[in-house]
Design an enzyme around this catalytic site. Structure first.
Site, PDB file in Angstrom:
ATOM      1  N   GLY B  73       0.814  -1.212   0.000  1.00 35.39           N
ATOM      2  CA  GLY B  73       0.000   0.000   0.000  1.00 35.39           C
ATOM      3  C   GLY B  73       0.845   1.259   0.000  1.00 35.39           C
ATOM      4  N   THR B 238      10.463  -7.424 -11.912  1.00 37.19           N
ATOM      5  CA  THR B 238       9.799  -8.707 -12.146  1.00 37.19           C
ATOM      6  C   THR B 238       8.619  -8.874 -11.205  1.00 37.19           C
ATOM      7  OG1 THR B 238      11.868  -9.663 -12.881  1.00 37.19           O
ATOM      8  CG2 THR B 238      10.173 -11.216 -12.176  1.00 37.19           C
ATOM      9  N   CYS B 326       2.753   4.593  23.702  1.00 40.08           N
ATOM     10  CA  CYS B 326       3.758   3.599  24.037  1.00 40.08           C
ATOM     11  C   CYS B 326       3.729   2.375  23.159  1.00 40.08           C
ATOM     12  CB  CYS B 326       3.606   3.197  25.475  1.00 40.08           C
ATOM     13  SG  CYS B 326       4.217   4.487  26.542  1.00 40.08           S
TER      14      CYS B 326
END
Lengths: 296, 403
Positions: B73, B238, B326
């Site tokens: 993405g 490729t 965190c």
């Protein structure tokens, strides 16, 4: 997920001394801006002996913040408050078998809570003395504020110099772009332009022109200059032998066996080479023994 | 499925067994290079053609040549935005939103350093855009609009079809990062004005390392990678043939499962949400509950911190994620939660549960049982909490010095 030690996990899953202490006569409330974590430390101090009879914590924070709080209370219980003030954030991290570099500020928060609580007990106002910036170098846990201040104080102009002074950028190199950005900003302030192709501290002469004794003394002086950096990480360095361009040193404390030892040696070598103005090679003391054994 | 309850499908999904099965021959006997003329290459070439059709069908693209296979993405996002800038060098502005994925945001921050002007659309407390603000920014200076279809954290949907229409009327290219939306919502690109769309294989039960950039026919384009003629020269290198075959199969399965997503997955999500909200005090759903992905539920638990919640959930075999500072490597609290102006005592305790069609109602019931004691346990440690409720005026009662 974070690579927490077993000790961190243990203190998180079964925290010691959680909750406020009954009859507390010292309270320290601190928070860490970079993380949003916050901690309230309550202590019961014996007014006669100034011994910490009991300690409790309440923490709004992540796994390592809770573990650091738990470790702190375990360390300081039974201590005299003056002795407790000597507890460093590194001691808290060591007690937990280490913390990931991004989480070291959790241990700093613990130390600050302790200072704040003692100040509160003594009726003083606790003033925070350190400013924490965004973490730039993850290999050596160096933040932006530290890098910026070092560049400013020492008029640095290359990434290499920043690495020599702060260690930032001496590991995986991923933060070099970030360091360059700080250099650009600070150099711009002093009316200079950052030149990415500039070389650090030009080495002028091939030989120093010093007598052997002067040279030896100069080497000692130069090592003295970098010693505080090593001691900050609980390490040290000792001069063992000088043999022409080979300078043998022994790494002590946390520096011995540190996986970054070769980087540290590289930094020492650079510092000595620049200070002496000659090409030298810094080698570990073990190398001297090896060479002797080989009859070299 | 492996042991444990996996409710982190917006992070990544399990590769469907049927997808694995479709891929396997392409690791072994079907190893040819699709560019080769001989039979080894030809067979793989045909398989790619089929996969392209399968992706085209899920997206409702008019032509199969509008599908460009990429590595992920992020590559699709970068390709789309950089292509628009390169193809229209006289246009120096970009419109995006403050809640985009880092794949778009970090690139935009870099482009700002290079001299481009980036307009970041703000969101309200429910994570919604101000369409008037957007409309006012559209001009012939804007090279591209890049707006996500669905937010990865809150699941909130943006009206990208409407926004694409507005962009087209203004003569501006429109890109959408749809990695969270594809496979969960019906999409029919030929009926929209969307010029470019990014999708990511591993969000819809295909493997990691394969993505797609949809590029509407006729939209000016400049490749990110130049080299061989693969993907008609629009993305050299490729082809990742095995993964492309897997993505094709996954897209076909997603089309078939669309009704199930809309009904059953949504029902599980709603049950989870209702189950938690009815038992735990001082927590709320973030984002826009009436307009979001059917699989996503983001709950902010006040006065406790997300990583601690996740560690305790993980101990019980339940996987979720959090917008707390965190849990990210960066230590920055979630930019999505901050953009929605969620108070930090709640933003840090936000937990995202994202479901898939492989979850079961029985798993959901187990999570509903597990969550309340975990929240209670952590609140007992919190300085904002005392005697079963928040302390009086929490922000005043506990106001630590921040360093």
């Amino acid at each position: 997920m974070w690579d927490y030690s077993e000790k961190v996990k243990e203190h998180f899953f079964a925290p010691r001394n959680a909750g406020a202490v009954d009859g507390a006569n010292a309270v320290g409330d601190v928070g860490s801006l970079s993380c949003g974590d916050a901690l309230r430390l309550t202590l019961k101090v014996d007014p006669e002996s100034e011994t910490i009879l009991d300690a409790g914590f309440q923490t709004f924070g992540c796994g390592s913040a809770i573990a650091s709080s738990s470790a702190l209370t375990e360390i300081i219980k039974g201590m005299n408050i003056d002795a407790a003030l000597q507890v460093s954030n590194q001691d808290i991290a060591d007690y937990l078998d280490g913390l990931p570099p991004e989480k070291m500020h959790c241990s700093v928060m613990g130390r600050e809570a302790l200072q704040a609580a003692v100040a509160n007990y003594r009726g003083e106002e606790w003033v925070d003395d350190h400013e924490e910036g965004a973490l730039i170098c993850k290999c050596f846990a160096v933040d932006a504020v530290m890098i910026e201040e070092t560049i400013r104080a020492n008029d640095l102009s290359t990434v290499e110099e920043v690495t020599n002074y702060t260690k930032a950028g001496g590991g995986c190199s991923a933060c070099h772009e970030g360091i360059e950005e700080i250099l650009m900003k600070v150099m711009d302030e002093r009316g200079e332009t950052f030149d990415p192709t500039a070389v650090a501290g030009e080495i002028k002469k091939p030989t120093s022109g010093l007598t052997n004794l002067q040279r030896m003394k100069r080497i000692e002086e130069l090592l003295e200059e970098i010693r505080p950096n090593l001691q900050r990480d609980h390490g040290d360095v000792e001069l063992v032998e000088v043999d022409g361009k080979y300078i043998y040193v022994k790494m002590i404390g946390a520096c011995a066996g540190c996986q970054m030892a070769s980087t540290t040696l590289g930094g020492i070598q650079q510092h000595l080479a620049e200070g002496l103005g000659e090409f030298i090679q810094v080698l570990p003391a073990e190398e001297l023994a090896r060479r002797a054994a080989m009859g070299a | 499925m492996a042991d444990g309850i996996y409710l982190d499908n917006n992070a990544t999904t399990m590769v469907a067994p049927e997808v694995v099965e479709a891929m396997l021959p392409f690791f072994t006997e079907q190893f040819g290079n699709p560019s080769s003329l001989h039979q080894f290459g030809d067979k793989v070439g045909r398989a790619l053609k089929k996969a392209r059709k399968q992706v085209q069908a899920l997206l409702g693209a008019e032509h199969d040549s509008e599908i460009i296979f990429t590595s992920c993405g992020t590559e699709s996002d970068s390709t789309a935005i950089l292509s628009a800038l390169k193809a229209q060098p006289e246009r120096k502005e970009i419109i995006t939103t403050v809640v985009e994925h880092p794949a778009v945001l970090t690139l935009c921050e870099q482009l700002e350093k290079d001299g481009y002007i980036v307009h970041y659309l703000k969101v309200d407390k429910r994570g919604r855009l101000d369409i008037q603000e957007y409309y006012d920014l559209l001009s012939d200076q804007v090279a591209i609009v890049s707006v996500m279809w669905a937010n990865n954290e809150s699941g909130t949907l943006f009206p990208v079809e409407e926004m694409a229409e507005m962009a087209r009327s203004a003569g501006v290219m429109f890109h959408t990062d749809a990695v969270q939306a594809v496979g969960k919502l019906p999409i029919d690109l030929k009926e929209t004005s969307i010029d470019m769309l990014s999708l990511s294989g591993h969000k819809l039960h295909a493997p990691k390392g394969i993505g797609v950039l949809y590029l509407r026919r006729g939209v000016r384009f400049r490749p990110l990678l130049r080299g061989g003629h693969q993907e008609r020269g629009r993305r050299a290198g490729t082809e990742n043939a095995t993964s492309i075959v897997g993505l094709g199969k996954a897209c076909e399965m997603a089309s078939e499962a669309m009704e199930f997503e809309k009904s059953f997955v949504r029902a599980m999500r709603d049950r989870l949400e209702q189950g938690i909200l009815s038992q735990v005090s001082h927590c709320f759903v973030t984002g826009d509950p009436n307009n979001r992905l059917p699989n996503t539920c983001n709950i902010a638990f006040e006065y406790i911190e997300g990583e601690a919640i996740l560690l305790l959930l993980n101990k019980m075999g339940i996987a979720a994620s959090s917008g707390s500072a965190c849990t990210s490597g960066s230590l920055e609290p979630s930019h999505v939660m901050r953009a929605m102006d969620i108070p930090f005592t709640a933003a840090h305790g936000s937990v995202r549960f994202s479901l898939s069609r492989y979850n079961t109602m029985e798993e959901i019931e187990r999570v509903i049982e597990a969550v309340p004691p975990i929240v209670e346990q952590l609140r007992k440690l919190s300085p904002y909490w005392a005697d079963g409720g928040p302390v009086e005026e929490p922000e005043k009662a506990f106001a630590p010095k921040y360093a």
